[in-house]
Write an enzyme that holds these catalytic residues in place. Structure first.
Site, PDB file in Angstrom:
ATOM      1  N   GLY A 109      48.952  13.401-118.524  1.00 25.63           N
ATOM      2  CA  GLY A 109      47.715  13.838-119.172  1.00 25.63           C
ATOM      3  C   GLY A 109      47.725  13.537-120.654  1.00 25.63           C
ATOM      4  O   GLY A 109      48.042  12.429-121.085  1.00 25.63           O
ATOM      5  N   GLY A 110      47.380  14.566-121.437  1.00 28.06           N
ATOM      6  CA  GLY A 110      47.282  14.384-122.879  1.00 28.06           C
ATOM      7  C   GLY A 110      48.578  13.905-123.491  1.00 28.06           C
ATOM      8  O   GLY A 110      48.581  13.272-124.551  1.00 28.06           O
ATOM      9  N   GLY A 166      43.026 -24.763-129.545  1.00 29.27           N
ATOM     10  CA  GLY A 166      42.794 -23.531-130.289  1.00 29.27           C
ATOM     11  C   GLY A 166      44.093 -22.783-130.530  1.00 29.27           C
ATOM     12  O   GLY A 166      44.259 -22.101-131.552  1.00 29.27           O
ATOM     13  N   ALA A 167      45.020 -22.933-129.603  1.00 32.30           N
ATOM     14  CA  ALA A 167      46.287 -22.220-129.747  1.00 32.30           C
ATOM     15  C   ALA A 167      47.048 -22.706-130.980  1.00 32.30           C
ATOM     16  O   ALA A 167      47.810 -21.950-131.582  1.00 32.30           O
ATOM     17  CB  ALA A 167      47.127 -22.381-128.486  1.00 32.30           C
TER      18      ALA A 167
HETATM   19  C1  HXC Z   1      53.051  25.293-118.373  1.00 32.98           C
HETATM   20  C2  HXC Z   1      54.573  24.082-117.185  1.00 32.98           C
HETATM   21  C3  HXC Z   1      53.759  22.951-117.284  1.00 32.98           C
HETATM   22  C4  HXC Z   1      52.542  23.052-117.989  1.00 32.98           C
HETATM   23  C5  HXC Z   1      55.514  22.416-116.188  1.00 32.98           C
HETATM   24  N1  HXC Z   1      55.646  23.710-116.492  1.00 32.98           N
HETATM   25  N2  HXC Z   1      54.367  21.924-116.656  1.00 32.98           N
HETATM   26  N3  HXC Z   1      54.214  25.240-117.740  1.00 32.98           N
HETATM   27  N4  HXC Z   1      52.232  24.257-118.507  1.00 32.98           N
HETATM   28  N5  HXC Z   1      51.746  22.023-118.149  1.00 32.98           N
HETATM   29  C6  HXC Z   1      56.762  24.585-116.191  1.00 32.98           C
HETATM   30  C7  HXC Z   1      56.879  24.926-114.726  1.00 32.98           C
HETATM   31  O1  HXC Z   1      56.086  26.014-114.430  1.00 32.98           O
HETATM   32  C8  HXC Z   1      58.367  25.233-114.611  1.00 32.98           C
HETATM   33  O2  HXC Z   1      58.592  26.527-115.116  1.00 32.98           O
HETATM   34  C9  HXC Z   1      58.984  24.278-115.591  1.00 32.98           C
HETATM   35  O3  HXC Z   1      57.966  23.886-116.477  1.00 32.98           O
HETATM   36  C10 HXC Z   1      59.522  23.028-114.918  1.00 32.98           C
HETATM   37  O4  HXC Z   1      58.505  22.496-114.098  1.00 32.98           O
HETATM   38  P1  HXC Z   1      58.798  22.001-112.621  1.00 32.98           P
HETATM   39  O5  HXC Z   1      57.495  21.759-111.995  1.00 32.98           O
HETATM   40  O6  HXC Z   1      59.738  22.979-111.951  1.00 32.98           O
HETATM   41  O7  HXC Z   1      59.584  20.675-112.894  1.00 32.98           O
HETATM   42  P2  HXC Z   1      59.476  19.276-112.125  1.00 32.98           P
HETATM   43  O8  HXC Z   1      59.558  19.491-110.666  1.00 32.98           O
HETATM   44  O9  HXC Z   1      60.484  18.410-112.766  1.00 32.98           O
HETATM   45  O10 HXC Z   1      58.040  18.716-112.448  1.00 32.98           O
HETATM   46  C11 HXC Z   1      57.690  18.389-113.779  1.00 32.98           C
HETATM   47  C12 HXC Z   1      56.195  18.070-113.859  1.00 32.98           C
HETATM   48  C13 HXC Z   1      55.376  19.167-113.168  1.00 32.98           C
HETATM   49  C14 HXC Z   1      55.953  16.704-113.151  1.00 32.98           C
HETATM   50  C15 HXC Z   1      55.849  17.900-115.322  1.00 32.98           C
HETATM   51  O11 HXC Z   1      55.821  20.418-113.715  1.00 32.98           O
HETATM   52  C16 HXC Z   1      53.913  19.040-113.402  1.00 32.98           C
HETATM   53  O12 HXC Z   1      53.263  18.276-112.700  1.00 32.98           O
HETATM   54  N6  HXC Z   1      53.409  19.829-114.352  1.00 32.98           N
HETATM   55  C17 HXC Z   1      51.968  19.847-114.611  1.00 32.98           C
HETATM   56  C18 HXC Z   1      51.524  18.564-115.246  1.00 32.98           C
HETATM   57  C19 HXC Z   1      50.102  18.648-115.655  1.00 32.98           C
HETATM   58  O13 HXC Z   1      49.202  18.473-114.825  1.00 32.98           O
HETATM   59  N7  HXC Z   1      49.872  19.026-116.920  1.00 32.98           N
HETATM   60  C20 HXC Z   1      48.603  19.180-117.473  1.00 32.98           C
HETATM   61  C21 HXC Z   1      48.095  17.825-117.835  1.00 32.98           C
HETATM   62  S1  HXC Z   1      46.494  17.917-118.447  1.00 32.98           S
HETATM   63  P3  HXC Z   1      59.821  27.434-114.667  1.00 32.98           P
HETATM   64  O14 HXC Z   1      59.557  28.759-115.287  1.00 32.98           O
HETATM   65  O15 HXC Z   1      59.824  27.430-113.184  1.00 32.98           O
HETATM   66  O16 HXC Z   1      61.023  26.770-115.234  1.00 32.98           O
HETATM   67  C22 HXC Z   1      46.695  17.695-120.030  1.00 32.98           C
HETATM   68  C23 HXC Z   1      45.389  17.684-120.726  1.00 32.98           C
HETATM   69  C24 HXC Z   1      45.537  17.326-122.145  1.00 32.98           C
HETATM   70  O17 HXC Z   1      47.723  17.515-120.550  1.00 32.98           O
HETATM   71  C25 HXC Z   1      44.388  16.469-122.511  1.00 32.98           C
HETATM   72  C26 HXC Z   1      44.314  16.246-123.960  1.00 32.98           C
HETATM   73  C27 HXC Z   1      43.314  15.180-124.247  1.00 32.98           C
END
Ligand code: HXC
Length: 510
Positions: free
Chosen positions: A169-170, A404-405
């Site tokens: 994402g961001g 041109g290159a």
């Molecule tokens: C809060 C998060 C988090 C998030 C992960 N965690 N992503 N907490 N916000 N975005 C936390 C989990 O709850 C977990 O907490 C710990 O981090 C590890 O995550 P896991 O899922 O257990 O790890 P893993 O299996 O390695 O997976 C990693 C991951 C997955 C691929 C990053 O966590 C994931 O898909 N996260 C969400 C990604 C996402 O969609 N983010 C938002 C994007 S939108 P605990 O307590 O269990 O350790 C965005 C918009 C911005 O960013 C736009 C701006 C323009």
């Protein structure tokens, strides 16, 4: 008093454990270092000074007020790499998956501000699940603020992103706006939306690696500049890369003393060009023989291989190298190679790095795929980038410079400062075969006549002297003397003073 001091030490110790030992172990089990271990490896020993170690998030929703970790998922501060100042942030995946909260963003922005204020590069080590979900729009705002800062810092201080874990994402857009992106193989990913969303929206089934792993971004997309086998190698190579760069846009890159003689004559270059003009040779060999100690830090080596870009030194001074590579697609310019080289030329120009261009280009790649893909606009990027660049530009045509290159590749017409050609250079509108086919279409069935016409054309144009007669080439040089001529040229150009007309900014064809 002693108690108070101990309390501070306790607090620091607690902050250093991030999200706790269990999560640190999980990080290690994935083959990843922690945020702090990465900083330790990147920076000179004992040089790291941390800021905002006690910052905590301010979110109270979803029970977050019960879960606070000092530092809030990112370690920030400054230190040195081989004695030169750098600002860093390193996201801590053990704290909420390194996700970005409003306070986490503020910490990053603080080091960016400092970096810009004092004129030092910024290196970000990214390992983050993106926007902190519990914070909602506050986290989005945080990202927006970081993006804005990236834009303001662009061209002021070098910004480098290391992708050392997920980046979703961001989290990908801040790195995308920095100057270079380095990834770690098999443990880092960059995508706007992950495989699950892709499946839902487009019904494509794709793994994380296929969608946004280092292999994808260093080959197909060209988003990443380089990848490394693991965290340690990535950090060690980052230190090496850092040494090529100036600290900011007002300084020159540091000179590094070398044992390589500036006037070293390289006799083997006299025979590097095959006698058959259609036979390729490896431009890497030419580069390695020209630069100090054969030390070429190539960028994007696996993407658009028909052009080579990277950093090297000539008599100790950093230079950017751009070179057509006859081994891939005969070294022609196409969409990917134009974009790859254009961005690099612009980086060099932003940061006072002279550009050495080695030319062996048969032209632009023809075809519908290229035309439909917008080669006109993309090719113009490289043309524009060279044309606007005011840093010293030295060009050596080793063999072909067609059409041109020829103009695009840092020609005299684009304010090339020193334009040299080897005696093997062929500077023409196009190759003899193509030219004769067009000019003498009516004679196409008369092979003897066509052969004669081709020979006449080659005699006339397959050399550097027609261009040299017009002053488009400053000198025709012996290949073996190329290093000496470039080194001498760079010394003369060290105080080059050239400014473009005042403007708010230019409008490069994006
Ligand atoms: C809060 C998060 C988090 C998030 C992960 N965690 N992503 N907490 N916000 N975005 C936390 C989990 O709850 C977990 O907490 C710990 O981090 C590890 O995550 P896991 O899922 O257990 O790890 P893993 O299996 O390695 O997976 C990693 C991951 C997955 C691929 C990053 O966590 C994931 O898909 N996260 C969400 C990604 C996402 O969609 N983010 C938002 C994007 S939108 P605990 O307590 O269990 O350790 C965005 C918009 C911005 O960013 C736009 C701006 C323009």
């Amino acid at each position: 008093m002693k108690e108070i001091l101990e309390k501070l030490e306790d607090k620091r110790e607690q902050a250093r454990t991030g999200g706790g030992q269990k999560r640190i172990d999980a990080q290690h089990a994935r083959g990843k270092l922690t945020a702090r271990e990465r900083i330790d490896l990147l920076l000179d020993a004992e040089s790291f000074e941390e800021y905002d170690m006690f910052v905590e998030h301010r979110c109270a929703d979803f029970g977050m007020d019960e879960q606070k970790f000092a530092g809030d998922g990112v370690v920030t501060g400054s230190g040195t790499i081989n004695g030169r100042l750098v600002y860093v942030y390193s996201q801590d995946f053990t704290v909420f998956g390194g996700s970005l909260s409003a306070t986490h963003a503020q910490k990053i922005i603080k080091v960016m501000d400092m970096a810009m204020k004092v004129g030092a590069p910024l290196i970000g080590m990214n390992d983050s699940g993106g926007a902190r979900i519990q914070e909602g729009v506050a986290a989005l705002g945080g990202y927006g603020d970081v993006f804005q800062k990236n834009v303001l810092a662009s061209g002021v201080v070098p910004q480098i992103s290391m992708i050392m874990g997920p980046c979703a994402g961001g989290a990908v857009y801040s790195p995308a706006m920095t100057d270079f992106i380095f990834m770690v193989e098999d443990s880092s990913y960059m995508f706007v939306t992950g495989p699950d969303v892709v499946k839902t929206v487009t019904n494509e089934v794709v793994t994380q690696e296929e969608l946004g792993g280092a292999s994808t971004h260093t080959t197909r997309s060209g988003v990443a500049d380089k990848s490394f086998a693991n965290d340690v190698e990535a950090l060690v190579q980052m230190r090496r890369f850092f040494d090529f760069l100036p600290l900011n846009n007002r300084e020159k890159a540091p000179a590094r003393p070398t044992f390589d003689k500036p006037v070293r004559s390289e006799n083997s270059l006299d025979t590097v060009i095959p006698s058959n003009p259609n036979k390729p040779y490896d431009m890497h060999e030419v580069i390695n023989k020209l630069v100090d100690e054969g030390d070429f830090f190539e960028l994007q080596p696996r993407h658009a291989g028909n052009i080579l870009i990277g950093m090297a030194r000539m008599d100790g001074e950093t230079v950017g190298i751009v070179a057509n590579q006859p081994m891939v697609l005969a070294g022609c310019l196409d969409i990917d190679s134009s974009k790859k080289a254009a961005r690099f030329v612009r980086f060099c120009d932003c940061f006072n790095i002279p550009i050495i261009t080695l030319v062996d280009v048969p032209g632009f790649l023809p075809g519908t795929a290229q035309e439909y893909g917008g080669i006109i606009k993309h090719g113009a990027k490289l043309l524009f980038a060279y044309g606007e660049a005011t840093v010293p530009k030295i060009t050596v045509i080793t063999r072909k410079a067609y059409g041109g290159a020829y103009d695009v590749m840092a020609s005299k017409h684009l304010r090339g400062d020193l334009n040299y050609a080897w005696p093997t250079a062929e500077i023409a509108v196009m190759g003899a075969k193509g030219a004769v086919e067009i000019l003498y279409r009516k004679e196409k069935d008369d092979t003897d006549k066509i052969a004669k016409r081709t020979k006449d054309y080659e005699d006339l144009f397959a050399n550097p002297f027609v261009a040299a007669q017009r002053g488009f080439i400053d000198d025709v040089i012996m290949p073996r003397n190329t290093r000496a001529r470039i080194v001498r040229g760079l010394k003369k150009l060290a105080n080059k003073d050239l400014e473009n007309p005042w403007k708010k900014h230019d409008n490069i064809p994006l």
